[in-house]
Scaffold this motif. Structure first.
Motif, PDB file in Angstrom:
ATOM      1  N   ASP A  19       0.868  -1.176   0.000  1.00 25.33           N
ATOM      2  CA  ASP A  19       0.000   0.000   0.000  1.00 25.33           C
ATOM      3  C   ASP A  19       0.900   1.219   0.000  1.00 25.33           C
ATOM      4  OD1 ASP A  19      -1.717   2.178   0.677  1.00 25.33           O
ATOM      5  OD2 ASP A  19      -3.174   0.747   1.476  1.00 25.33           O
ATOM      6  N   PHE A  20       1.064   1.824  -1.190  1.00 31.21           N
ATOM      7  CA  PHE A  20       1.983   2.958  -1.341  1.00 31.21           C
ATOM      8  C   PHE A  20       1.262   4.305  -1.251  1.00 31.21           C
ATOM      9  CE2 PHE A  20       5.338   0.423  -3.967  1.00 31.21           C
ATOM     10  CZ  PHE A  20       5.640  -0.315  -2.827  1.00 31.21           C
ATOM     11  N   PHE A  21      -0.011   4.295  -0.886  1.00 32.81           N
ATOM     12  CA  PHE A  21      -0.753   5.537  -0.707  1.00 32.81           C
ATOM     13  C   PHE A  21      -0.219   6.213   0.560  1.00 32.81           C
ATOM     14  CE2 PHE A  21      -4.571   7.874   0.852  1.00 32.81           C
ATOM     15  CZ  PHE A  21      -4.740   8.718  -0.231  1.00 32.81           C
ATOM     16  N   LYS A  22       0.522   7.289   0.387  1.00 35.77           N
ATOM     17  CA  LYS A  22       1.133   8.028   1.496  1.00 35.77           C
ATOM     18  C   LYS A  22       2.188   7.213   2.253  1.00 35.77           C
ATOM     19  CE  LYS A  22      -2.882  10.997   2.419  1.00 35.77           C
ATOM     20  NZ  LYS A  22      -3.846  11.474   3.442  1.00 35.77           N
ATOM     21  N   ALA A  23       2.670   6.116   1.689  1.00 33.47           N
ATOM     22  CA  ALA A  23       3.595   5.242   2.417  1.00 33.47           C
ATOM     23  C   ALA A  23       5.006   5.812   2.422  1.00 33.47           C
ATOM     24  CB  ALA A  23       3.605   3.857   1.802  1.00 33.47           C
ATOM     25  N   GLN A  24       5.681   5.678   3.574  1.00 34.22           N
ATOM     26  CA  GLN A  24       7.088   6.054   3.699  1.00 34.22           C
ATOM     27  C   GLN A  24       7.970   4.822   3.887  1.00 34.22           C
ATOM     28  OE1 GLN A  24       7.901   9.319   3.344  1.00 34.22           O
ATOM     29  NE2 GLN A  24       5.708   9.656   3.014  1.00 34.22           N
ATOM     30  N   ASN A  25       7.368   3.647   3.962  1.00 34.70           N
ATOM     31  CA  ASN A  25       8.117   2.429   4.306  1.00 34.70           C
ATOM     32  C   ASN A  25       8.020   1.375   3.202  1.00 34.70           C
ATOM     33  OD1 ASN A  25       5.387   1.851   4.654  1.00 34.70           O
ATOM     34  ND2 ASN A  25       5.716   0.565   6.457  1.00 34.70           N
ATOM     35  N   ARG A  26       8.208   1.775   1.970  1.00 35.91           N
ATOM     36  CA  ARG A  26       7.984   0.870   0.838  1.00 35.91           C
ATOM     37  C   ARG A  26       8.879  -0.365   0.890  1.00 35.91           C
ATOM     38  NH1 ARG A  26       6.531   4.461  -4.550  1.00 35.91           N
ATOM     39  NH2 ARG A  26       4.917   5.754  -3.561  1.00 35.91           N
ATOM     40  N   GLU A  27      10.152  -0.182   1.200  1.00 40.76           N
ATOM     41  CA  GLU A  27      11.058  -1.328   1.218  1.00 40.76           C
ATOM     42  C   GLU A  27      10.712  -2.292   2.342  1.00 40.76           C
ATOM     43  OE1 GLU A  27      13.147  -2.072  -1.235  1.00 40.76           O
ATOM     44  OE2 GLU A  27      12.242  -0.286  -2.154  1.00 40.76           O
ATOM     45  N   HIS A  28      10.284  -1.751   3.476  1.00 41.82           N
ATOM     46  CA  HIS A  28       9.886  -2.617   4.585  1.00 41.82           C
ATOM     47  C   HIS A  28       8.626  -3.402   4.217  1.00 41.82           C
ATOM     48  CE1 HIS A  28       9.774  -4.033   8.683  1.00 41.82           C
ATOM     49  NE2 HIS A  28       8.535  -3.603   8.835  1.00 41.82           N
ATOM     50  N   GLN A  29       7.666  -2.735   3.580  1.00 41.96           N
ATOM     51  CA  GLN A  29       6.470  -3.435   3.120  1.00 41.96           C
ATOM     52  C   GLN A  29       6.840  -4.585   2.181  1.00 41.96           C
ATOM     53  OE1 GLN A  29       3.080  -1.361   1.545  1.00 41.96           O
ATOM     54  NE2 GLN A  29       3.297   0.371   2.950  1.00 41.96           N
ATOM     55  N   LYS A  30       7.775  -4.340   1.276  1.00 45.27           N
ATOM     56  CA  LYS A  30       8.176  -5.379   0.334  1.00 45.27           C
ATOM     57  C   LYS A  30       8.775  -6.585   1.056  1.00 45.27           C
ATOM     58  CE  LYS A  30       9.133  -2.308  -3.604  1.00 45.27           C
ATOM     59  NZ  LYS A  30      10.204  -1.768  -4.486  1.00 45.27           N
ATOM     60  N   MET A  31       9.584  -6.331   2.075  1.00 47.16           N
ATOM     61  CA  MET A  31      10.183  -7.417   2.842  1.00 47.16           C
ATOM     62  C   MET A  31       9.108  -8.250   3.542  1.00 47.16           C
ATOM     63  SD  MET A  31      10.923  -8.387   6.210  1.00 47.16           S
ATOM     64  CE  MET A  31      11.006  -6.872   7.180  1.00 47.16           C
ATOM     65  N   VAL A  32       8.145  -7.570   4.165  1.00 45.93           N
ATOM     66  CA  VAL A  32       7.070  -8.263   4.881  1.00 45.93           C
ATOM     67  C   VAL A  32       6.202  -9.054   3.900  1.00 45.93           C
ATOM     68  CG1 VAL A  32       4.992  -7.898   6.276  1.00 45.93           C
ATOM     69  CG2 VAL A  32       7.070  -6.603   6.776  1.00 45.93           C
ATOM     70  N   PHE A  33       5.947  -8.471   2.756  1.00 43.92           N
ATOM     71  CA  PHE A  33       5.148  -9.146   1.738  1.00 43.92           C
ATOM     72  C   PHE A  33       5.839 -10.409   1.239  1.00 43.92           C
ATOM     73  CE2 PHE A  33       3.972  -9.168  -2.964  1.00 43.92           C
ATOM     74  CZ  PHE A  33       2.777  -9.842  -2.761  1.00 43.92           C
ATOM     75  N   GLU A  34       7.122 -10.305   0.931  1.00 48.21           N
ATOM     76  CA  GLU A  34       7.845 -11.465   0.424  1.00 48.21           C
ATOM     77  C   GLU A  34       7.905 -12.584   1.463  1.00 48.21           C
ATOM     78  OE1 GLU A  34      11.894 -12.614  -2.055  1.00 48.21           O
ATOM     79  OE2 GLU A  34      11.751 -10.659  -1.084  1.00 48.21           O
ATOM     80  N   ALA A  35       8.065 -12.205   2.725  1.00 52.53           N
ATOM     81  CA  ALA A  35       8.102 -13.214   3.788  1.00 52.53           C
ATOM     82  C   ALA A  35       6.790 -13.993   3.856  1.00 52.53           C
ATOM     83  CB  ALA A  35       8.398 -12.547   5.126  1.00 52.53           C
ATOM     84  N   GLN A  36       5.676 -13.291   3.644  1.00 49.83           N
ATOM     85  CA  GLN A  36       4.375 -13.964   3.701  1.00 49.83           C
ATOM     86  C   GLN A  36       4.108 -14.788   2.439  1.00 49.83           C
ATOM     87  OE1 GLN A  36       1.162 -11.687   6.066  1.00 49.83           O
ATOM     88  NE2 GLN A  36       2.490 -10.076   5.262  1.00 49.83           N
ATOM     89  N   LEU A  37       4.612 -14.332   1.300  1.00 49.36           N
ATOM     90  CA  LEU A  37       4.545 -15.159   0.096  1.00 49.36           C
ATOM     91  C   LEU A  37       5.244 -16.496   0.327  1.00 49.36           C
ATOM     92  CD1 LEU A  37       5.331 -12.695  -2.861  1.00 49.36           C
ATOM     93  CD2 LEU A  37       3.159 -13.875  -2.442  1.00 49.36           C
ATOM     94  N   ALA A  38       6.378 -16.443   1.011  1.00 47.28           N
ATOM     95  CA  ALA A  38       7.133 -17.668   1.274  1.00 47.28           C
ATOM     96  C   ALA A  38       6.343 -18.616   2.172  1.00 47.28           C
ATOM     97  CB  ALA A  38       8.471 -17.322   1.917  1.00 47.28           C
TER      98      ALA A  38
END
Length: 278
Positions: free
Chosen positions: A98-117
């Motif tokens: 969710d990049f709407f007003k997000a300042q933590n894009r890289e952290h979101q990507k890390m959390v997302f990839e972990a859950q994909l795994a």
């Protein structure tokens, strides 16, 4: 006619006072299965209790991208353990970007990839939240697919244009439309709803948010998925019964559902009437 609402949040406080009446209304319009999404793992006990209370309710476990800051080093193990602990867990999520007003894009990507795994390891579908992040989402999924293999899932409450929609269809995803598709100015979303193949289409409410026309502005609830189905059927120029059958079969395929026996449904209706008159 049978319907499946593939994304609800009935654990929210706005449903505490009248949840039994809410259930009666979703039963009246033919909703036979629901998927309860999860914003963060601490919701699990409450959602699990609701699934025990309502046999037609299955659920997911995961961490929403807007809560990515709550990710801890042991949360992947926690989500894996919770997902393995109950047979009514049918997905990991909701998760995503969710990049709407997000300042933590890289952290979101890390959390997302972990859950994909986690989903890959458990062979469970993912429920994906994607806001203002379609291109980054596509790129991440393509890279994950390349390295580890595909994961099945759904782009929930989809609000992308036809080009973005095709990206995720090409990746094998189902596309789920909420009440937003009924909004007057949602032209791009409506065009997307027309183009999704009949075997990839899902419907949802995302209640208590985003009530469809003609209930817009009110608290949303699972019964209103009927209005989403009705609108999408008109968009696609098919009978409502056809749209209901297609989306119900698709939800069963993705989440591993079986549909209730009609005789069981009739018995449930009889039991409800007996309660009412006794």
């Amino acid at each position: 006619m049978q319907l499946i609402d593939t994304h609800v949040h009935i654990n929210f406080d706005v449903f505490q006072s009248d949840l039994e009446q809410v259930r009666s209304r979703w039963q009246e319009v033919g909703v036979v299965r629901l998927v309860h999404s999860c914003v963060e793992p601490k919701e699990f006990p409450g959602i699990q209790a609701l699934a025990a209370r309502f046999p037609e309710l299955s659920f997911a476990v995961g961490l929403h991208p807007l809560d990515a800051k709550k990710w801890t080093p042991n949360m992947a193990d926690e989500i894996f353990s919770l997902a393995s602990s109950n047979t009514k867990v049918v997905a990991i999520g909701e998760m995503g970007l969710d990049f709407f007003k997000a300042q933590n894009r890289e952290h979101q990507k890390m959390v997302f990839e972990a859950q994909l795994a986690i989903a890959k390891k458990l062979d469970l579908p993912v429920i994906i939240h994607c806001r203002d992040a379609a291109e980054a989402m596509r790129d991440m999924l393509q890279e994950f697919w390349h390295q580890y293999g595909s994961v099945k899932g759904v782009m929930h409450c989809w609000a992308g244009n036809p080009q973005e929609t095709q990206w995720f269809l090409d990746l094998g995803f189902y596309i789920s439309f909420s009440g937003v598709v009924t909004f007057k100015n949602a032209i791009a979303i409506q065009e997307s709803a027309k183009m999704v193949p009949e075997d990839r289409l899902l419907i949802e409410t995302d209640c208590p948010f985003l009530a469809p026309v003609p209930k817009r502005g009110k608290r949303n609830e699972p019964a209103y998925v009927y209005h989403v189905a009705e609108f999408v059927a008109r968009l696609r120029n098919v009978p409502l019964e056809t749209l209901a059958k297609e989306t119900t079969q698709n939800a069963c395929r993705l989440f591993g559902f079986t549909l209730p026996d009609p005789s069981e449904a009739n018995q449930s209706e009889i039991s409800q009437l007996q309660k009412h008159f006794n």
